[in-house]
Write a protein that holds these residues in place. Structure first.
Motif, PDB file in Angstrom:
ATOM      1  N   VAL A 182      44.801 108.686  76.990  1.00  0.00           N
ATOM      2  CA  VAL A 182      43.927 108.580  78.160  1.00  0.00           C
ATOM      3  C   VAL A 182      44.005 107.180  78.752  1.00  0.00           C
ATOM      4  N   LEU A 183      44.127 106.171  77.877  1.00  0.00           N
ATOM      5  CA  LEU A 183      44.143 104.782  78.344  1.00  0.00           C
ATOM      6  C   LEU A 183      45.383 104.501  79.174  1.00  0.00           C
ATOM      7  N   GLU A 184      46.532 105.014  78.737  1.00  0.00           N
ATOM      8  CA  GLU A 184      47.780 104.722  79.446  1.00  0.00           C
ATOM      9  C   GLU A 184      48.192 105.855  80.370  1.00  0.00           C
ATOM     10  N   THR A 185      47.337 106.910  80.489  1.00  0.00           N
ATOM     11  CA  THR A 185      47.570 108.069  81.370  1.00  0.00           C
ATOM     12  C   THR A 185      48.971 108.656  81.199  1.00  0.00           C
ATOM     13  N   ARG A 186      49.416 108.665  79.950  1.00  0.00           N
ATOM     14  CA  ARG A 186      50.662 109.367  79.625  1.00  0.00           C
ATOM     15  C   ARG A 186      50.566 109.755  78.166  1.00  0.00           C
ATOM     16  N   PRO A 187      51.271 110.815  77.746  1.00  0.00           N
ATOM     17  CA  PRO A 187      51.146 111.220  76.338  1.00  0.00           C
ATOM     18  C   PRO A 187      51.735 110.175  75.391  1.00  0.00           C
ATOM     19  N   VAL A 188      50.897 109.688  74.482  1.00  0.00           N
ATOM     20  CA  VAL A 188      51.338 108.730  73.466  1.00  0.00           C
ATOM     21  C   VAL A 188      51.189 109.429  72.125  1.00  0.00           C
ATOM     22  N   VAL A 189      52.298 109.772  71.506  1.00  0.00           N
ATOM     23  CA  VAL A 189      52.217 110.570  70.278  1.00  0.00           C
ATOM     24  C   VAL A 189      52.880 109.870  69.112  1.00  0.00           C
ATOM     25  N   HIS A 190      52.962 108.522  69.143  1.00  0.00           N
ATOM     26  CA  HIS A 190      53.665 107.916  68.014  1.00  0.00           C
ATOM     27  C   HIS A 190      52.840 107.944  66.737  1.00  0.00           C
ATOM     28  N   GLU A 191      51.556 108.319  66.813  1.00  0.00           N
ATOM     29  CA  GLU A 191      50.771 108.492  65.595  1.00  0.00           C
ATOM     30  C   GLU A 191      51.293 109.648  64.742  1.00  0.00           C
ATOM     31  N   VAL A 192      52.039 110.567  65.395  1.00  0.00           N
ATOM     32  CA  VAL A 192      52.596 111.693  64.650  1.00  0.00           C
ATOM     33  C   VAL A 192      53.517 111.203  63.534  1.00  0.00           C
ATOM     34  N   LEU A 193      54.176 110.052  63.774  1.00  0.00           N
ATOM     35  CA  LEU A 193      55.060 109.477  62.739  1.00  0.00           C
ATOM     36  C   LEU A 193      54.290 109.220  61.454  1.00  0.00           C
ATOM     37  N   ILE A 194      53.137 108.539  61.594  1.00  0.00           N
ATOM     38  CA  ILE A 194      52.335 108.246  60.400  1.00  0.00           C
ATOM     39  C   ILE A 194      51.879 109.542  59.749  1.00  0.00           C
ATOM     40  N   ALA A 195      51.438 110.507  60.577  1.00  0.00           N
ATOM     41  CA  ALA A 195      50.917 111.765  60.031  1.00  0.00           C
ATOM     42  C   ALA A 195      51.989 112.486  59.233  1.00  0.00           C
ATOM     43  N   PHE A 222      54.663 111.218  57.871  1.00  0.00           N
ATOM     44  CA  PHE A 222      55.048 110.452  56.690  1.00  0.00           C
ATOM     45  C   PHE A 222      54.029 110.617  55.566  1.00  0.00           C
ATOM     46  N   ILE A 223      52.732 110.504  55.916  1.00  0.00           N
ATOM     47  CA  ILE A 223      51.694 110.640  54.878  1.00  0.00           C
ATOM     48  C   ILE A 223      51.701 112.058  54.315  1.00  0.00           C
ATOM     49  N   THR A 224      51.873 113.065  55.205  1.00  0.00           N
ATOM     50  CA  THR A 224      51.875 114.451  54.739  1.00  0.00           C
ATOM     51  C   THR A 224      53.034 114.714  53.795  1.00  0.00           C
ATOM     52  N   LEU A 225      54.189 114.070  54.057  1.00  0.00           N
ATOM     53  CA  LEU A 225      55.337 114.292  53.179  1.00  0.00           C
ATOM     54  C   LEU A 225      55.195 113.547  51.859  1.00  0.00           C
ATOM     55  N   THR A 226      54.588 112.358  51.867  1.00  0.00           N
ATOM     56  CA  THR A 226      54.640 111.517  50.678  1.00  0.00           C
ATOM     57  C   THR A 226      53.470 111.714  49.731  1.00  0.00           C
ATOM     58  N   THR A 227      52.305 112.128  50.228  1.00  0.00           N
ATOM     59  CA  THR A 227      51.144 112.242  49.335  1.00  0.00           C
ATOM     60  C   THR A 227      51.368 113.239  48.200  1.00  0.00           C
ATOM     61  N   PRO A 228      51.887 114.466  48.456  1.00  0.00           N
ATOM     62  CA  PRO A 228      52.133 115.378  47.324  1.00  0.00           C
ATOM     63  C   PRO A 228      53.123 114.805  46.323  1.00  0.00           C
ATOM     64  N   VAL A 229      54.154 114.099  46.807  1.00  0.00           N
ATOM     65  CA  VAL A 229      55.153 113.542  45.896  1.00  0.00           C
ATOM     66  C   VAL A 229      54.509 112.530  44.953  1.00  0.00           C
ATOM     67  N   THR A 230      53.738 111.588  45.530  1.00  0.00           N
ATOM     68  CA  THR A 230      53.134 110.555  44.683  1.00  0.00           C
ATOM     69  C   THR A 230      52.149 111.162  43.702  1.00  0.00           C
ATOM     70  N   LEU A 231      51.313 112.101  44.178  1.00  0.00           N
ATOM     71  CA  LEU A 231      50.294 112.626  43.271  1.00  0.00           C
ATOM     72  C   LEU A 231      50.911 113.500  42.192  1.00  0.00           C
ATOM     73  N   MET A 232      52.007 114.226  42.506  1.00  0.00           N
ATOM     74  CA  MET A 232      52.659 115.010  41.452  1.00  0.00           C
ATOM     75  C   MET A 232      53.280 114.103  40.406  1.00  0.00           C
ATOM     76  N   LEU A 233      53.941 113.024  40.849  1.00  0.00           N
ATOM     77  CA  LEU A 233      54.521 112.083  39.891  1.00  0.00           C
ATOM     78  C   LEU A 233      53.438 111.472  39.011  1.00  0.00           C
ATOM     79  N   LEU A 234      52.316 111.081  39.652  1.00  0.00           N
ATOM     80  CA  LEU A 234      51.242 110.430  38.906  1.00  0.00           C
ATOM     81  C   LEU A 234      50.600 111.392  37.908  1.00  0.00           C
TER      82      LEU A 234
END
Lengths: 137, 93
Positions: free
Chosen positions: A67-80, A82-94
């Motif tokens: 909304v601030l830049e009046t264009r779609p900004v979706v780079h937060e999807v990268l973090i999402a 990455f976290i979705t892929l890595t959390t199961p791996v770390t918790l299974m190893l632990l």
């Protein structure tokens, strides 16, 4: 503190809802990490913050910047992603490492379904050792 | 109106995330065993990443996004290395 003065109210309400909801869910997960009894119970609690809390806060951030830049900004999807892929791996190893340690010590904290009566065995170490030793022979 | 709403909701969200980080730090410091401490460290990383994202919304600059990405990357690597160390007694075999 450089918030936009002409930020639309509907977007502000949505961003506030997303960010507050996500942080509240994260706090609930961390309280579970603090309060639950055994390690295997505690493993479940922080995943609240790593899935739902992370998702809603990143949704709020993406909405705010879009909304601030009046264009779609979706780079937060990268973090999402990455976290979705890595959390199961770390918790299974632990959890596997903790299970191995508890079995090796004969600790009573091991969940009943995972308890072994025979002597604890190091998973995969027999194969690895034979692989390492075969060239020597 | 919208500025007031955003300011106070972000401050409140940061207070809640700070409390969550305190819980994770408590578990990191007083965890009865090593795996509890590693779990607390992992939770602390995720909470700190969310805190940086809320800082980014407050300041309105997307510079904080890269910091959040780096924090989540380092958290993954650190937790995997520590769990591997618990399992095998060494990280790189």
């Amino acid at each position: 503190m450089t918030l936009a003065h002409d930020f639309p109210v509907w977007a502000a309400i949505l961003v506030a809802f997303f960010v507050l909801g996500g942080s509240a869910i994260t706090l609930v997960g961390s309280l579970g990490l603090l309060r639950l009894g055994t390690f295997y119970a505690r493993t479940h609690a922080p995943t609240l913050g790593a899935t739902m809390g992370m998702g809603t806060i990143l949704c709020g951030s993406a909405l705010y910047f879009s909304v601030l830049e009046t264009r779609p900004v979706v780079h937060e999807v990268l973090i999402a992603v990455f976290i979705t892929l890595t959390t199961p791996v770390t918790l299974m190893l632990l959890a596997r490492a903790a299970l191995y340690r508890d079995r090796a010590e004969g600790s009573p904290d091991v969940p009943a379904a995972e308890r072994m009566e025979e002597a604890p065995q190091r998973p995969e170490s027999a194969e690895n050792r034979s692989e390492h030793e075969e060239p020597a022979r | 109106m919208s500025e007031f709403l955003l300011t106070w909701s972000l401050v409140l969200a940061q207070i809640l995330l700070g409390l969550a980080m305190c819980c994770a730090t408590f578990r990191l410091v007083t965890g009865p065993r090593a795996q509890d401490r590693i779990l607390g460290l992992d939770t602390l990383y995720v909470n700190a990443m969310l805190m940086v994202v809320t800082f980014g919304i407050r300041s309105g600059s997307s510079l904080y996004f890269e910091a959040a990405l780096v924090i989540s990357l380092l958290g993954f690597v650190a937790t995997v290395a520590l769990a591997k160390f618990l399992m095998r007694g060494e990280v790189i075999e």
